[in-house]
Design a protein around this motif. Structure first.
Motif, PDB file in Angstrom:
ATOM      1  N   UNK A  90       0.827  -1.207   0.000  1.00 46.09           N
ATOM      2  CA  UNK A  90       0.000   0.000   0.000  1.00 46.09           C
ATOM      3  C   UNK A  90       0.860   1.256   0.000  1.00 46.09           C
ATOM      4  N   UNK A  91       1.964   1.231   0.746  1.00 41.70           N
ATOM      5  CA  UNK A  91       2.861   2.391   0.789  1.00 41.70           C
ATOM      6  C   UNK A  91       3.453   2.682  -0.583  1.00 41.70           C
ATOM      7  N   UNK A  92       3.912   1.623  -1.277  1.00 47.59           N
ATOM      8  CA  UNK A  92       4.494   1.815  -2.607  1.00 47.59           C
ATOM      9  C   UNK A  92       3.433   2.321  -3.576  1.00 47.59           C
ATOM     10  N   UNK A  93       2.249   1.710  -3.510  1.00 47.24           N
ATOM     11  CA  UNK A  93       1.146   2.106  -4.393  1.00 47.24           C
ATOM     12  C   UNK A  93       0.786   3.579  -4.187  1.00 47.24           C
ATOM     13  N   UNK A  94       0.614   3.973  -2.946  1.00 48.43           N
ATOM     14  CA  UNK A  94       0.206   5.353  -2.660  1.00 48.43           C
ATOM     15  C   UNK A  94       1.318   6.348  -2.951  1.00 48.43           C
ATOM     16  N   UNK A 176       3.101  -3.018  -5.211  1.00 42.72           N
ATOM     17  CA  UNK A 176       2.839  -1.643  -5.588  1.00 42.72           C
ATOM     18  C   UNK A 176       2.030  -1.473  -6.856  1.00 42.72           C
ATOM     19  N   UNK A 177       1.733  -2.572  -7.560  1.00 42.11           N
ATOM     20  CA  UNK A 177       0.984  -2.471  -8.812  1.00 42.11           C
ATOM     21  C   UNK A 177      -0.499  -2.220  -8.583  1.00 42.11           C
ATOM     22  N   UNK A 178      -0.994  -2.642  -7.430  1.00 42.88           N
ATOM     23  CA  UNK A 178      -2.413  -2.500  -7.127  1.00 42.88           C
ATOM     24  C   UNK A 178      -2.575  -2.293  -5.627  1.00 42.88           C
ATOM     25  N   UNK A 179      -3.812  -2.017  -5.210  1.00 39.60           N
ATOM     26  CA  UNK A 179      -4.069  -1.769  -3.791  1.00 39.60           C
ATOM     27  C   UNK A 179      -3.796  -2.996  -2.927  1.00 39.60           C
ATOM     28  N   UNK A 180      -4.040  -4.176  -3.458  1.00 41.05           N
ATOM     29  CA  UNK A 180      -3.844  -5.411  -2.701  1.00 41.05           C
ATOM     30  C   UNK A 180      -2.977  -6.375  -3.511  1.00 41.05           C
TER      31      UNK A 180
END
Length: 266
Positions: A90-94, A176-180
């Motif tokens: 989630x950190x990478x995604x955001x 990091x590609x998606x939320x989950x």
């Protein structure tokens, strides 16, 4: 109690101008913390072709280490690691979505090894690997999350076709590609004399498991063995970043579990 000796190295390689790999570890500050938390090693390989791969890998490693540090005392590693890696995802995604202007696509692989008592718990996403070296044999404890590896497991490709495929590094799963993200988790017992190797594809893409096993087995000093592995990868290819974390198990604390609580075995 659990005693480890370790070395970690990362190298840009002979072709690339910058390093998108990132490595880190958490060492318990006391014997008590060794029993309530344990040791942690983590390696990430920022996805090439994506924006800011080096930012993604650094973000992921630092997030996992911090999550491990603040995890509840005595929590089962098989319960804490998936949650910690999900938080890193989630950190990478955001972080990617917050980058300006308009956000960027950030992704990375990750492989995590946490050790406590006489157990090693491995969590991973992507194609960075963990090997167990025991009695001169290197056993891969992770499975690659790549399109080609998935097709090989399904019988769509043969081993030779998979090895020769130009798409063999195309990830089917990354951080990091998606939320989950689906995190693979596995629990293994370790013995005195075992070695664990976390590495990016810059190493195993050019150094075969037999060579990994021989190098680690014939060089008891982790710093010497790790340096030789990186040197081999540079000599044979060097086209990618090369990262290794080599952990030798010097002693263990044999423990059993009763109703979720550990007790010492005599």
């Amino acid at each position: 109690m659990l005693e480890l000796e370790y070395c970690e190295l990362t190298d840009t390689g002979t072709v690339r101008e910058h390093n998108e790999d990132f490595i880190g570890h958490y060492r318990p500050a006391s014997p008590e913390e060794g029993r309530t938390h344990g040791w942690l090693f983590v390696l990430a390989d920022g996805v090439g072709g994506q924006d800011r791969g080096e930012v993604a890998s650094k973000n992921a490693v630092e997030s996992v280490i911090e999550g491990f540090r603040i995890a509840p005392r005595g929590e089962a590693l098989t319960a804490s690691l998936p949650r910690i890696v999900q938080k890193a995802n989630l950190n990478v995604y955001e972080t990617g979505r917050a980058a300006s202007p308009g956000g960027v696509n950030m992704a990375t692989t990750i492989v995590v090894c946490a050790l406590r008592y006489d157990r090693a718990v491995i969590a991973h996403v992507g194609d960075s690997r963990c090997y167990l070296i025991r009695h001169g044999i290197a056993q891969q404890l992770t499975r690659d999350h790549t399109v080609v590896a998935d097709q090989l497991r399904l019988g769509i490709l043969s081993a030779r076709e998979a090895e020769e495929s130009e798409k063999r590094h195309l990830l089917s799963r990354s951080l990091g590609s998606d939320l989950f993200v689906n995190v693979d988790i596995a629990d293994h017992q370790v013995h005195v004399g075992d070695a664990l190797l976390l590495c990016s594809d810059g190493l195993y893409g050019s150094v075969k498991p037999a060579d990994i096993a021989n190098t680690v087995s014939f060089n008891p000093n982790p710093a010497v063995a790790a340096a030789k592995l990186v040197e081999l990868a540079r000599e044979r290819d060097g086209g990618d970043n090369i990262s290794v974390q080599l952990i030798r198990v010097r002693d263990v604390e044999r423990m059993g579990m009763y109703r979720g609580r550990p007790y010492k075995l005599r």
